[in-house]
Enzyme design. Structure first.
Site, PDB file in Angstrom:
ATOM      1  CG  HIS A 193      -6.325   0.725   0.940  1.00 40.26           C
ATOM      2  ND1 HIS A 193      -5.394   1.272   0.078  1.00 40.26           N
ATOM      3  CD2 HIS A 193      -5.611   0.218   1.981  1.00 40.26           C
ATOM      4  CE1 HIS A 193      -4.177   1.093   0.577  1.00 40.26           C
ATOM      5  NE2 HIS A 193      -4.294   0.461   1.739  1.00 40.26           N
ATOM      6  CB  CYS A 196      -0.933  -0.012   1.200  1.00 42.49           C
ATOM      7  SG  CYS A 196      -1.777  -1.587   1.403  1.00 42.49           S
ATOM      8  CD  GLU A 236      -1.836   7.892   8.530  1.00 46.19           C
ATOM      9  OE1 GLU A 236      -1.362   8.659   7.662  1.00 46.19           O
ATOM     10  OE2 GLU A 236      -2.814   7.146   8.321  1.00 46.19           O
ATOM     11  CE  LYS A 254      -5.454   4.334   1.475  1.00 44.73           C
ATOM     12  NZ  LYS A 254      -4.545   5.469   1.684  1.00 44.73           N
ATOM     13  CG  PHE A 308      -0.111  -5.662   4.381  1.00 40.07           C
ATOM     14  CD1 PHE A 308      -0.615  -4.848   5.378  1.00 40.07           C
ATOM     15  CD2 PHE A 308      -0.964  -6.583   3.798  1.00 40.07           C
ATOM     16  CE1 PHE A 308      -1.937  -4.935   5.780  1.00 40.07           C
ATOM     17  CE2 PHE A 308      -2.288  -6.681   4.191  1.00 40.07           C
ATOM     18  CZ  PHE A 308      -2.784  -5.856   5.179  1.00 40.07           C
ATOM     19  CG  HIS A 344      -1.936   4.529   4.700  1.00 41.74           C
ATOM     20  ND1 HIS A 344      -1.844   4.387   3.343  1.00 41.74           N
ATOM     21  CD2 HIS A 344      -2.049   3.265   5.213  1.00 41.74           C
ATOM     22  CE1 HIS A 344      -1.891   3.087   3.029  1.00 41.74           C
ATOM     23  NE2 HIS A 344      -2.038   2.400   4.141  1.00 41.74           N
TER      24      HIS A 344
END
Length: 412
Positions: A339, A163, A313, A334, A398, A302
């Site tokens: 996403h 991502c 975050e 998002k 990830f 994010h």
């Protein structure tokens, strides 16, 4: 001496628009691009919603025979890249192709092709799969096909950092130009993983939201968030060395001024406690831009809508920005797009650059229930006009990948 790098072209195809301009206008309006899955029958799956690209007929953009030899993620990348190239006012023969490169990320690549060809192999034998299976599947072929189409003979690569990939692509292209290796780079990401296996994989690891209500599905920083909603599409930016852009009279959207990239080296999916790696990436980007934390006006977060990401975050922003964290606008687009995995950071870079150019911060839509652990200004539900000088876009992937890019409002 390090060279200045500017954005002179943008292209996008997303759940909220089939061009960069349409995507931005709908982001300003707070439009939700999330709805019931239509790309396949999802009745047997727990996740029922996705951010799909809408009203899309590939033959409106790519000739039928060529389109059949491209996975959907590569189709998106080509369409967005063509738009960015045209938007920048570039003409073939008017630049050095050896100084023009491409870095387009994809987290998963041609997943629909893998599923289709595996089924075909099980039925007819694996030596009977399509001869185009491998070039349709592998993640670097978005970048490769774009380079072939547009004649980019410089560095051509594909960042695969889950991502974080789209943001890494922008940052890596920024450095490549700034350090003197190219004058032009197409930077972006593309993804088309709204497939039965794609959703099944994320569902089985408890990452996806299973709500069937689009207004309570992708809800970053909301206390009731329960997982992310898969999105698809592509975003591509044309980055250009400043003097090269000025010489040809190019329109400049914004300037790229800083980049940070770190790894948590902690866990395959979970962020490090306290968002340590994300905070370091933000601080690296600030240092690279040679600005102070308090110079940042806006962060495109994010903000995935998973319980762990949004909490970590938020902690990372507090760690990097200190007291100034409470004076920042922090929104997650998002909430509108879902996403988009490897494309997310590229689309969010476009939205961040447009926020700088127009002086408008897009909202985090569908925000209802405050979370005491997520207590920053998330620009809830309504975007707002605001003059912005510096903005940051974050992506966390990830594998512990963290990337942050700093953009500056363009001034002569």
């Amino acid at each position: 001496m390090k060279r200045r790098v500017v954005i002179t072209g943008m292209g996008a195809i997303t759940p909220i628009g089939n061009t960069a301009c349409e995507t931005w206008e709908n982001a300003k309006a707070g439009k939700c691009g999330i709805g019931p899955i239509t790309l396949f029958d999802a009745s047997a799956q727990k996740a029922k919603l996705a951010g799909e690209v809408k009203h899309f007929n590939v033959e409106d953009f790519i000739e039928k025979k060529a389109a059949r030899r491209l996975d959907r993620f590569a189709q998106f990348a080509i369409i967005a890249s063509r738009e960015a190239f045209a938007d920048a006012g570039l003409k073939q023969g008017a630049f050095d192709p050896d100084r023009f490169g491409v870095i387009i990320s994809s987290g998963i690549g041609g997943l629909a092709t893998i599923e289709h060809e595996h089924s075909r192999g099980m039925e007819k034998g694996f030596d009977r799969v399509s001869p185009f299976f491998i070039p349709m599947d592998i993640a670097n072929l978005a970048a490769g096909n774009v380079a072939i189409e547009l004649g980019a003979k410089g560095m051509c690569s594909c960042v695969v950092t889950a991502c974080a990939g789209g943001t890494n692509a922008v940052g890596d292209c920024f450095r490549h130009i700034r350090d003197g290796y190219a004058e032009l780079m197409l930077a972006g990401g593309s993804e088309a993983a709204v497939t039965p296996l794609g959703l099944g994989g994320f569902t089985s690891m408890k990452a996806l939201c299973e709500s069937d209500d689009p207004s309570r599905a992708s809800i970053p920083f909301d206390k009731e968030r329960s997982g992310f909603v898969m999105g698809e599409g592509a975003g591509v930016l044309l980055l250009e060395e400043y003097e090269h852009a000025k010489k040809r009279g190019a329109r400049i959207y914004a300037e790229v001024v800083g980049y940070g990239a770190t790894c948590d080296a902690y866990h395959i999916t979970a962020p490090a406690p306290g968002g340590e790696g994300g905070a370091k990436a933000m601080l690296q980007a600030l240092q690279d831009a040679q600005i102070a934390p308090q110079d940042i006006d806006y962060i495109n977060a994010h903000g995935t809508s998973t319980p762990m990401n949004d909490k970590c975050e938020t902690m990372a922003i507090k760690s990097a920005f200190g007291e100034h964290a409470y004076h920042l606008a922090v929104s997650s687009t998002k909430s509108m797009t879902g996403h988009m995995l490897g494309a997310a950071g590229a689309v969010e870079a476009i939205l961040t650059a447009k926020a700088l150019q127009e002086g408008f911060i897009p909202a985090t839509i569908h925000y209802q229930v405050p979370d005491e652990e997520c207590d920053l200004d998330y620009v809830p539900n309504q975007g707002r006009p605001k003059a912005i000088t510096y903005a940051m876009s974050n992506s966390l992937g990830f594998g512990g990948h963290n990337a942050s890019v700093v953009f500056k409002a363009y001034r002569e």
